[in-house]
Structure formats: C-alpha cells, structure tokens
Design a protein around this motif. Structure first.
Motif, mmCIF file in Angstrom:
data_model
loop_
_atom_site.group_PDB
_atom_site.id
_atom_site.type_symbol
_atom_site.label_atom_id
_atom_site.label_comp_id
_atom_site.label_asym_id
_atom_site.label_seq_id
_atom_site.Cartn_x
_atom_site.Cartn_y
_atom_site.Cartn_z
ATOM 1 N N GLU A 41 -5.554 0.463 -24.093
ATOM 2 C CA GLU A 41 -5.076 0.655 -22.721
ATOM 3 C C GLU A 41 -6.144 1.335 -21.862
ATOM 4 O OE1 GLU A 41 -2.145 0.059 -19.760
ATOM 5 O OE2 GLU A 41 -2.466 -0.759 -21.768
ATOM 6 N N ILE A 42 -6.930 2.226 -22.448
ATOM 7 C CA ILE A 42 -8.047 2.831 -21.715
ATOM 8 C C ILE A 42 -8.980 1.743 -21.195
ATOM 9 C CG2 ILE A 42 -10.180 4.181 -22.020
ATOM 10 C CD1 ILE A 42 -8.565 5.901 -24.064
ATOM 11 N N GLU A 43 -9.299 0.793 -22.066
ATOM 12 C CA GLU A 43 -10.192 -0.298 -21.661
ATOM 13 C C GLU A 43 -9.517 -1.210 -20.658
ATOM 14 O OE1 GLU A 43 -13.606 -3.106 -23.614
ATOM 15 O OE2 GLU A 43 -12.220 -2.025 -24.931
ATOM 16 N N ALA A 44 -8.244 -1.533 -20.882
ATOM 17 C CA ALA A 44 -7.527 -2.432 -19.982
ATOM 18 C C ALA A 44 -7.435 -1.854 -18.567
ATOM 19 C CB ALA A 44 -6.133 -2.719 -20.519
ATOM 20 N N PRO A 50 -18.170 3.558 -14.101
ATOM 21 C CA PRO A 50 -19.231 4.148 -13.280
ATOM 22 C C PRO A 50 -18.657 4.851 -12.047
ATOM 23 C CG PRO A 50 -19.821 1.925 -13.950
ATOM 24 C CD PRO A 50 -18.381 2.110 -14.335
ATOM 25 N N GLY A 51 -19.286 5.957 -11.704
ATOM 26 C CA GLY A 51 -18.844 6.725 -10.542
ATOM 27 C C GLY A 51 -17.893 7.851 -10.877
ATOM 28 N N ALA A 52 -17.360 7.849 -12.082
ATOM 29 C CA ALA A 52 -16.440 8.907 -12.508
ATOM 30 C C ALA A 52 -17.192 9.926 -13.348
ATOM 31 C CB ALA A 52 -15.282 8.326 -13.305
ATOM 32 N N ALA A 53 -16.841 11.194 -13.188
ATOM 33 C CA ALA A 53 -17.439 12.245 -14.005
ATOM 34 C C ALA A 53 -16.775 12.270 -15.383
ATOM 35 C CB ALA A 53 -17.293 13.595 -13.323
ATOM 36 N N GLU A 54 -17.502 12.766 -16.351
ATOM 37 C CA GLU A 54 -16.998 12.789 -17.720
ATOM 38 C C GLU A 54 -15.685 13.569 -17.830
ATOM 39 O OE1 GLU A 54 -21.445 12.661 -19.799
ATOM 40 O OE2 GLU A 54 -20.407 14.567 -19.447
ATOM 41 N N ARG A 55 -15.608 14.732 -17.203
ATOM 42 C CA ARG A 55 -14.369 15.517 -17.277
ATOM 43 C C ARG A 55 -13.217 14.798 -16.594
ATOM 44 N NH1 ARG A 55 -16.995 21.447 -15.796
ATOM 45 N NH2 ARG A 55 -18.253 21.649 -17.698
ATOM 46 N N GLU A 56 -13.504 14.115 -15.508
ATOM 47 C CA GLU A 56 -12.474 13.333 -14.822
ATOM 48 C C GLU A 56 -11.937 12.251 -15.745
ATOM 49 O OE1 GLU A 56 -12.124 10.241 -11.014
ATOM 50 O OE2 GLU A 56 -13.974 11.398 -11.348
ATOM 51 N N VAL A 57 -12.832 11.554 -16.452
ATOM 52 C CA VAL A 57 -12.408 10.513 -17.384
ATOM 53 C C VAL A 57 -11.597 11.117 -18.520
ATOM 54 C CG1 VAL A 57 -13.210 8.798 -19.042
ATOM 55 C CG2 VAL A 57 -14.314 8.975 -16.806
ATOM 56 N N ARG A 60 -8.187 11.698 -17.308
ATOM 57 C CA ARG A 60 -7.462 10.427 -17.165
ATOM 58 C C ARG A 60 -6.898 9.976 -18.515
ATOM 59 N NH1 ARG A 60 -11.825 6.668 -13.854
ATOM 60 N NH2 ARG A 60 -11.717 7.687 -11.816
ATOM 61 N N ILE A 61 -7.712 10.097 -19.550
ATOM 62 C CA ILE A 61 -7.283 9.669 -20.880
ATOM 63 C C ILE A 61 -6.175 10.577 -21.401
ATOM 64 C CG2 ILE A 61 -8.011 9.321 -23.262
ATOM 65 C CD1 ILE A 61 -10.795 8.572 -22.170
ATOM 66 N N ARG A 62 -6.305 11.870 -21.179
ATOM 67 C CA ARG A 62 -5.245 12.812 -21.559
ATOM 68 C C ARG A 62 -3.933 12.436 -20.882
ATOM 69 N NH1 ARG A 62 -5.890 17.969 -18.367
ATOM 70 N NH2 ARG A 62 -5.104 16.450 -16.854
ATOM 71 N N ASP A 63 -3.991 12.154 -19.580
ATOM 72 C CA ASP A 63 -2.772 11.816 -18.843
ATOM 73 C C ASP A 63 -2.185 10.491 -19.319
ATOM 74 O OD1 ASP A 63 -3.176 14.130 -17.416
ATOM 75 O OD2 ASP A 63 -4.000 13.136 -15.638
ATOM 76 N N LEU A 64 -3.044 9.544 -19.674
ATOM 77 C CA LEU A 64 -2.556 8.265 -20.181
ATOM 78 C C LEU A 64 -1.841 8.468 -21.518
ATOM 79 C CD1 LEU A 64 -2.336 5.171 -20.139
ATOM 80 C CD2 LEU A 64 -4.617 5.095 -21.213
ATOM 81 N N ALA A 65 -2.416 9.291 -22.399
ATOM 82 C CA ALA A 65 -1.759 9.567 -23.681
ATOM 83 C C ALA A 65 -0.387 10.199 -23.461
ATOM 84 C CB ALA A 65 -2.637 10.481 -24.534
ATOM 85 N N ASN A 66 -0.313 11.102 -22.495
ATOM 86 C CA ASN A 66 0.983 11.716 -22.183
ATOM 87 C C ASN A 66 1.964 10.671 -21.671
ATOM 88 O OD1 ASN A 66 -0.084 14.181 -22.878
ATOM 89 N ND2 ASN A 66 -0.485 14.830 -20.776
#
Length: 246
Positions: A41-44, A50-57, A60-66
């Motif tokens: 789902e992260i990939e989808a 590009p353009g996103a900071a590592e912490r921002e990403v 995002r992944i933490r919120d998706l897991a939740n």
C-alpha cells in the motif's frame, strides 16, 4: 515471530511467508503478511516520493499502518533514508533529508501486530539511473540466494550464512553495509537483542546453528536483512523480511 518447539533461487521473493509451514497455525505468519500488505500500500499510494522529507515519509507510513491495522507500536525506530543516508547502518541517526528527483530511498519498519513483531524493509528508486535500478533488483536476488542457502543446510550457523550473503553481494558488485545480515525476531517483547551477544545476529562472530531453541524452549526465528552499498557512488539499498518459520 516464534513458534513452539518443532522440528535454485526462489522466484517469488516477495511472497516469502506464503509457502512457509507454521508450527502454531496461520496466526504466527499474520504479522509478516500484514507487513507485506502495508508496504504494498505504501508503494500503491506513492508515499515515498521526491520532494518529501524522510521524517515526513516516516510519519506518512506510521499513519497508514494505523489506518490499516490500528498499529501504534513499533519495536524498533522507524527508518526512512535517502541518497547518501542510505549508506549508513541502523545505529546512525543522520539529519533529515528531502528525497530528490533522481534518487534512491529505503524504508525499514518494525510494526507490532497482535503482539507479534514484524520487520520489513524495501527500496524505492526515482529517475533513470541504471546503477540504482540494478541495486534495487540485486537486493531481492541476494535475499533469495541467502534464503536458499539457509534452506539447503539445516545446520547452518550465523557465521556461515553471513559469509554466503557477503559472497553473493560481492558477486553482484556490491558490499554489505553493516556488521550483520539479520537478527532474531519474535513475540513482543522478544528476548532482548544484545549488541554484544553474537548469537542474536547473523554475523561472522556467531558460530551457533540458526535453527535452535532459546532458553525458554521456543524455536528461534530470524529476519534476513540485505544492506547493499556502493561507497564510490554514494548510495545503498535495503531489503529485509522474515527468513523462516520452519
């Protein structure tokens, strides 16, 4: 993940858990399958971009897991690294960096599902750099070769498996980026992984068989992690998931 006491390269590298025998039934493989679903789902959704900071990403992944699983706990720090940060081993904490248009990045997450640990990592390539794309492909190939070596020898030690993985990496033209190539994983909270205790890792210092039981009588299960780096060109990649449940 742990189960109670029990007794040519694979093509479907991303379906590692699907053909594994589970000693305690399907529940023990659920954390692995959820981690696979999360990264699909992260990939989808294009969360690593590009353009996103590592912490921002990472957030995002933490919120998706939740969102997907109600997951709020992770048994190790969440890692998203890009560019030269991909050269660094786990223990480092580099400054936040924005992912570039012609870049490479990886995500390494250890979510806890139903009190069972997962550990999963994948690499993402942006742009047309053939070397970065080749590294991403070789990560899966080296993982599959390491897993095949593990399956082929029921008495293989951490030292022996590390040597095999190191050789596969060198044959592909890369070097390993860390002092180990994997570690124990299990029911949360699992037996403490002691950085000074070689038996907890797939490392040259571990002369013990990987297929064994711990002090509590549980079968040891392992995460295989492949961190390939190109020091000369300043980038690396990461591929990690469950090695066994046999």
């Amino acid at each position: 993940m742990r189960a109670r006491r029990s007794a040519a390269l694979p093509r479907a590298v991303d379906a590692v858990a699907e053909d594994l025998p589970f000693a305690d039934g399907e529940f023990d493989g659920e954390a692995q399958r959820k981690a696979e679903a999360l990264f699909a789902e992260i990939e989808a959704r294009g969360l690593v971009a590009p353009g996103a900071a590592e912490r921002e990403v990472s957030d995002r992944i933490r919120d998706l897991a939740n969102e997907m699983f109600g997951t709020t706990k992770h048994w190790h720090k969440r890692i998203v690294r890009s560019g030269p940060n991909t050269l660094l081993p786990y223990k480092e904490n580099p400054p936040d960096r924005v992912i570039g248009e012609d870049d490479i990045a990886f995500a390494d997450f250890g979510p806890i599902f139903e009190e069972y640990e997962a550990d999963f990592g994948r690499t993402f390539v942006f742009g047309a750099d053939p070397a970065k794309h080749r590294l991403r492909e070789d990560l899966a190939t080296v993982f599959a070769a390491g897993r095949a070596a593990f399956r082929a020898d029921p008495h293989i030690t951490g030292k022996q498996l590390y040597a095999q993985v190191e050789r596969y990496a060198a044959e592909a033209g890369w070097t390993l980026g860390g002092w180990h190539a994997g570690h124990l994983v299990g029911e949360f909270p699992h037996e403490t992984i002691d950085g000074a205790r070689a038996q907890s890792y797939i490392t040259p210092d571990n002369d013990t068989p990987l297929r064994r039981t711990d002090r509590a009588g549980w079968s040891c299960h392992w995460i295989l992690e492949i961190h390939l780096v190109d020091e000369a060109n300043g980038f690396g990649g990461f591929h990690e998931q469950l090695l066994d449940l046999a």
